[in-house]
Design an enzyme around this catalytic site. Structure first.
Site, mmCIF file in Angstrom:
data_model
loop_
_atom_site.group_PDB
_atom_site.id
_atom_site.type_symbol
_atom_site.label_atom_id
_atom_site.label_comp_id
_atom_site.label_asym_id
_atom_site.label_seq_id
_atom_site.Cartn_x
_atom_site.Cartn_y
_atom_site.Cartn_z
ATOM 1 N N HIS A 173 3.382 -6.101 1.332
ATOM 2 C CA HIS A 173 2.242 -6.213 3.127
ATOM 3 C C HIS A 173 1.126 -6.405 1.383
ATOM 4 C CE1 HIS A 173 4.508 -3.722 5.716
ATOM 5 N NE2 HIS A 173 4.780 -2.886 5.220
ATOM 6 N N GLU A 176 1.979 1.908 2.130
ATOM 7 C CA GLU A 176 2.806 3.286 2.941
ATOM 8 C C GLU A 176 3.545 4.243 1.557
ATOM 9 O OE1 GLU A 176 4.593 0.071 4.556
ATOM 10 O OE2 GLU A 176 6.224 0.951 4.071
ATOM 11 N N HIS A 210 10.241 -4.137 -0.067
ATOM 12 C CA HIS A 210 10.882 -3.069 0.716
ATOM 13 C C HIS A 210 11.377 -3.474 1.629
ATOM 14 C CE1 HIS A 210 6.528 -2.478 2.269
ATOM 15 N NE2 HIS A 210 7.096 -2.032 3.421
ATOM 16 N N ARG A 252 8.059 -10.934 6.458
ATOM 17 C CA ARG A 252 9.211 -11.248 6.359
ATOM 18 C C ARG A 252 9.862 -11.922 5.533
ATOM 19 N NH1 ARG A 252 10.253 -11.325 12.234
ATOM 20 N NH2 ARG A 252 10.020 -9.121 12.432
HETATM 21 ZN ZN ZN Z 1 6.654 -0.961 5.764
#
Ligand code: ZN
Length: 315
Positions: free
Chosen positions: A96, A114, A171, A191
């Site tokens: 991200h 996150e 991740h 991605r």
């Molecule tokens: Zn994520």
């Protein structure tokens, strides 16, 4: 007198999803249900309040029109997003952006920090956090040459583990894992690698250029220092405080009077049953205790993840 806001989750089908969200009492749209957006005001899944004065209102409408419930004056959007994720199969390997990159390249959106609390996982489950490249050049070469197996850093995972994922950290949740995710209110994901899987005969899009741009090199894990304290019959384990949120794990057997907060608190019941100020709660319930609600009493045998926003995040 402010009321506790019980939230109706939004369930999402995903190619990697399964049926384990049933264990939280939800009706699943299909056998590939991957995400429960448990507390969300994001336009991709704006939760509705299911009780009291604001029954039927979306969380975003309360944020916009009843800011007194939240104790934060700034910020154009509700700051956090809480999900439960059932990864029957591997999620794509992703990264991200931070706030600065997202603001510039994603129409002023927020970046995404996150964190994951592992609710359950199969024996010998693993997750991907970070990568093995020492420099950006090495990471870029491995990505462009498709040498993802060399790039990604896979580690074992156990029930009760907690991970903070900063922007720029590669991740992936791997199959056989159920997690509760607390994150910035953002849906921007780049991605990097999708295990060459096909969806309707096609590979899903990769975001190679953006991924390389935001990837942090070398990878350094964020090491939390959990602190545990007691409140009545509750054991509270403080998991993380970062510029965006604080997250705690609460285990209760009995009764605890939890102190008032100046800002709102998100509570997700991840196990057991009991009550909050006399209202029954059980595994799978999610609710917001408004700002300045005052102290509240939890009772029963309960396991809860609690989060609140940090003042810093409100621009
Ligand atoms: Zn994520």
């Amino acid at each position: 007198m402010k009321e506790i806001l019980f939230i109706e989750p939004v369930l999402k089908e995903r190619i990697w999803g399964g049926t384990r969200l049933k264990e939280y009492g939800y009706d699943l749209p299909s056998d590939q249900t991957g995400e429960c957006w448990a507390i969300s005001a994001h336009p991709h899944g704006d939760c509705v309040i299911r009780n009291g004065t604001y029954s039927g209102c979306t969380l975003s409408s309360l944020w916009n029109n009843h800011r007194e419930l939240f104790g934060l004056t700034g910020g154009s959007e509700f700051p956090l997003l809480i999900k439960i994720i059932d990864a029957k199969n591997d999620l794509s390997v992703q990264v991200h952006p931070d706030d600065a990159y997202a603001a510039e390249h994603e129409n002023g959106a927020s970046g995404k920090t996150e964190c994951w609390y592992v609710l359950d996982c199969k024996e010998d489950a693993a997750i991907v956090i970070g990568h093995n490249a020492k420099t950006k050049e090495e990471a870029e070469r491995l990505i462009r040459e498709g040498r993802f197996r060399e790039l990604i850093r896979e580690i074992p995972v156990h029930k009760g583990d907690f991970f903070q994922i900063e922007p720029g950290v590669l991740h992936s949740i791997k199959g056989g894992t159920v997690i509760l995710e607390t994150q910035q209110n953002s849906d921007i994901t780049y991605r990097v690698y999708d295990y060459d899987r096909l969806q309707n005969g096609k590979k899903r899009e990769l975001h190679t250029e953006q991924s390389i741009a935001v990837l942090k090199c070398p990878f350094r894990p964020t090491v939390g220092k959990p602190v545990t304290y007691r409140v009545g019959a509750a054991t509270v384990k403080h998991l993380i405080t970062c510029p965006y949120y604080s997250v705690e794990h609460i285990t209760l057997s009995g009764t605890a009077l939890m102190p008032a907060g100046k800002v709102f608190q998100n509570l997700s019941v991840i196990g057991g049953e009991g009550a909050i100020d006399g209202t029954k709660i059980r595994k799978g319930d999610h609710f917001i205790v408004p700002a300045e609600y005052g102290a509240f009493e939890l009772s029963g045998a309960l396991e809860i993840i609690r989060s609140s926003p940090c003042e810093l995040m409100v621009k």
